[in-house]
Design a protein around this motif. Structure first.
Motif, PDB file in Angstrom:
ATOM      1  N   SER A  77       0.762  -1.279   0.114  1.00  0.00           N
ATOM      2  CA  SER A  77      -0.134  -0.158  -0.050  1.00  0.00           C
ATOM      3  C   SER A  77       0.866   1.371  -0.019  1.00  0.00           C
ATOM      4  CB  SER A  77      -1.013  -0.247   1.146  1.00  0.00           C
ATOM      5  OG  SER A  77      -0.109   0.058   2.527  1.00  0.00           O
ATOM      6  N   GLY A  78       1.990   1.160   0.346  1.00  0.00           N
ATOM      7  CA  GLY A  78       3.191   2.259   0.265  1.00  0.00           C
ATOM      8  C   GLY A  78       2.721   3.307   1.839  1.00  0.00           C
ATOM      9  N   ILE A  79       1.900   2.707   2.623  1.00  0.00           N
ATOM     10  CA  ILE A  79       1.649   3.316   4.011  1.00  0.00           C
ATOM     11  C   ILE A  79       2.808   3.428   4.932  1.00  0.00           C
ATOM     12  CG2 ILE A  79       0.104   3.485   6.034  1.00  0.00           C
ATOM     13  CD1 ILE A  79      -2.080   2.236   4.276  1.00  0.00           C
ATOM     14  N   LEU A  80       3.058   4.400   5.541  1.00  0.00           N
ATOM     15  CA  LEU A  80       4.261   4.514   6.413  1.00  0.00           C
ATOM     16  C   LEU A  80       3.395   4.141   7.846  1.00  0.00           C
ATOM     17  CD1 LEU A  80       7.503   5.981   6.861  1.00  0.00           C
ATOM     18  CD2 LEU A  80       5.941   7.259   8.021  1.00  0.00           C
ATOM     19  N   VAL A  81       4.257   2.937   8.423  1.00  0.00           N
ATOM     20  CA  VAL A  81       3.608   2.515   9.497  1.00  0.00           C
ATOM     21  C   VAL A  81       4.377   2.782  10.677  1.00  0.00           C
ATOM     22  CG1 VAL A  81       1.971   0.808   8.412  1.00  0.00           C
ATOM     23  CG2 VAL A  81       4.443   0.147   9.145  1.00  0.00           C
ATOM     24  N   GLY A  82       5.730   3.058  10.564  1.00  0.00           N
ATOM     25  CA  GLY A  82       6.494   3.281  11.498  1.00  0.00           C
ATOM     26  C   GLY A  82       8.188   3.648  11.216  1.00  0.00           C
ATOM     27  N   THR A  83       8.922   3.597  12.083  1.00  0.00           N
ATOM     28  CA  THR A  83      10.378   4.064  11.876  1.00  0.00           C
ATOM     29  C   THR A  83      11.447   3.127  12.579  1.00  0.00           C
ATOM     30  OG1 THR A  83      10.440   5.687  13.808  1.00  0.00           O
ATOM     31  CG2 THR A  83       9.670   6.511  11.854  1.00  0.00           C
TER      32      THR A  83
END
Length: 154
Positions: A77-83
């Motif tokens: 999806s390309g969703i940023l979910v963390g670092t």
């Protein structure tokens, strides 16, 4: 100046990549969540300006190559979910510290283990680190379990 360049890493389900200014809303969603920030030594973010500041700091770290800071996004999806961050490098003994956060909506799915494993593999094989340390709140049993699965010891 060091030589710690943030590459793009891929796993079966994730892409670890440098943060960009367009990540501000997704990054804010992670760090404004009280569940995520429960064991941090900081309060949840209250405005997207905090995310913008964090991204500016990451961009500075990329320019001076002092840290390796990854945004963790879902490959599909390309969703940023963390670092995930490799930081506080000590060149003399080739060690650093590991930091990470994952949005609570993505907990319990193995993403943290997958992301950390990729970052640690990069650190030990490409950066030739000898040691990586992680500092967590001792009440954070879930984070401790992830680190133990990856071979960390108290």
């Amino acid at each position: 100046m060091s030589n710690y360049v943030t590459p793009i890493l891929t796993t079966d389900r994730l892409t670890l990549r440098p943060l960009t200014r367009s990540d501000a809303d997704d990054l804010y969603a992670v760090f404004s969540d009280p569940a995520v920030m429960r064991y941090w030594s900081a309060e949840p973010w209250t405005s997207v300006a905090s995310a913008e500041k964090a991204i500016s700091q990451a961009l500075d770290a990329y320019r001076d190559a002092s840290e390796v800071r990854f945004g963790v996004e879902l490959a599909q999806s390309g969703i940023l979910v963390g670092t995930v961050n490799l930081h506080h490098f000590f060149g003399q003994n080739r060690r650093c510290e590991l930091g990470y956060a994952l949005g609570s909506a993505w907990w319990g799915k193995g993403y943290a283990t997958e992301a950390l494993s990729a970052a640690l593999d990069y650190g030990f094989h490409e950066l030739r680190l000898n040691r990586v340390e992680a500092d967590i709140d001792p009440r954070n049993a879930a984070s401790a379990a992830v680190l133990e699965r990856l071979g960390f010891r108290k």
